[in-house]
Scaffold this motif. Structure first.
Motif, mmCIF file in Angstrom:
data_model
loop_
_atom_site.group_PDB
_atom_site.id
_atom_site.type_symbol
_atom_site.label_atom_id
_atom_site.label_comp_id
_atom_site.label_asym_id
_atom_site.label_seq_id
_atom_site.Cartn_x
_atom_site.Cartn_y
_atom_site.Cartn_z
ATOM 1 N N TYR A 45 3.302 -22.149 27.991
ATOM 2 C CA TYR A 45 3.622 -21.441 28.980
ATOM 3 C C TYR A 45 4.756 -20.371 28.484
ATOM 4 O O TYR A 45 4.009 -19.545 27.509
ATOM 5 N N CYS A 46 5.627 -19.845 29.816
ATOM 6 C CA CYS A 46 6.802 -18.496 29.622
ATOM 7 C C CYS A 46 7.805 -19.361 29.718
ATOM 8 O O CYS A 46 8.233 -20.050 31.084
ATOM 9 N N LEU A 53 1.499 -16.919 32.589
ATOM 10 C CA LEU A 53 1.626 -18.127 31.089
ATOM 11 C C LEU A 53 1.535 -17.039 30.426
ATOM 12 O O LEU A 53 2.564 -17.447 29.159
ATOM 13 N N LEU A 54 1.230 -16.190 30.343
ATOM 14 C CA LEU A 54 0.964 -14.978 29.107
ATOM 15 C C LEU A 54 2.574 -13.886 29.229
ATOM 16 O O LEU A 54 2.438 -13.422 27.681
ATOM 17 N N CYS A 55 3.123 -14.834 30.188
ATOM 18 C CA CYS A 55 4.393 -13.809 29.884
ATOM 19 C C CYS A 55 4.500 -12.418 30.576
ATOM 20 O O CYS A 55 4.976 -11.507 30.439
ATOM 21 N N SER A 104 4.905 -16.315 25.535
ATOM 22 C CA SER A 104 3.846 -16.829 25.557
ATOM 23 C C SER A 104 3.793 -17.735 24.788
ATOM 24 O O SER A 104 3.458 -17.368 23.716
#
Length: 156
Positions: free
Chosen positions: A144-145, A33-35, A132
């Protein structure tokens, strides 16, 4: 024979107990989620099915999974969303039982990743340097990523 039938009836009458989310949930889904990882919808789909069971719906270019008792950054995560192959991008997302402001604060406090508001609307999109994003999903936060799909091997 009767004790066996009695034991079987007790087993069938017992409520199903769901396992707690895996200890890797924060590393795998939180990192995604944090890319902070390569985004592969197949990887996330397989992970979610393995630990949370099949998706409860397919909608909007994504598979939707319920995530009972899952938490990231001290915040309850109620759903995880994984892109299907009908969407032009590959993504992993989550719906948090929180506002975008509180989710952002929790991520900054626990992880240090900072977000910037990238528009001046009433419900601004927040984006971190790795890509993100945190947006409003009604009264909840969605994080989201999303990345463009990689070229097929024959075109690389």
């Amino acid at each position: 024979m009767r004790p066996l039938l009695f034991a079987l009836s007790l087993l069938l009458a017992a409520p199903l107990v769901r396992a707690a989310p895996p200890t890797t949930f924060g590393t795998v889904i939180g990192g995604g989620l944090l890319c902070r990882d390569e985004t592969s919808n197949r990887f996330y789909y397989d992970y979610m099915v393995k630990f949370f069971g099949p998706p409860y719906k397919r909608e909007g270019g994504a598979w939707w999974f319920r995530t009972q008792d899952a938490r990231l950054w001290g915040t309850e995560i109620v759903e995880v969303i994984v892109s299907d192959d009908t969407w032009p991008m590959v993504f992993v997302g989550a719906v948090a039982e929180s506002t975008p402001e509180k989710l952002e604060e929790a991520i900054v406090a626990q992880d240090g990743l900072r977000y910037a508001k990238i528009d001046s609307s009433r419900y601004p999109v927040r984006e971190a340097k790795p890509g993100s994003r945190i947006v409003y999903a009604d009264r909840r936060a969605k994080i989201y990523c999303a990345k463009f799909k990689p070229l097929p091997p024959a075109l690389r």
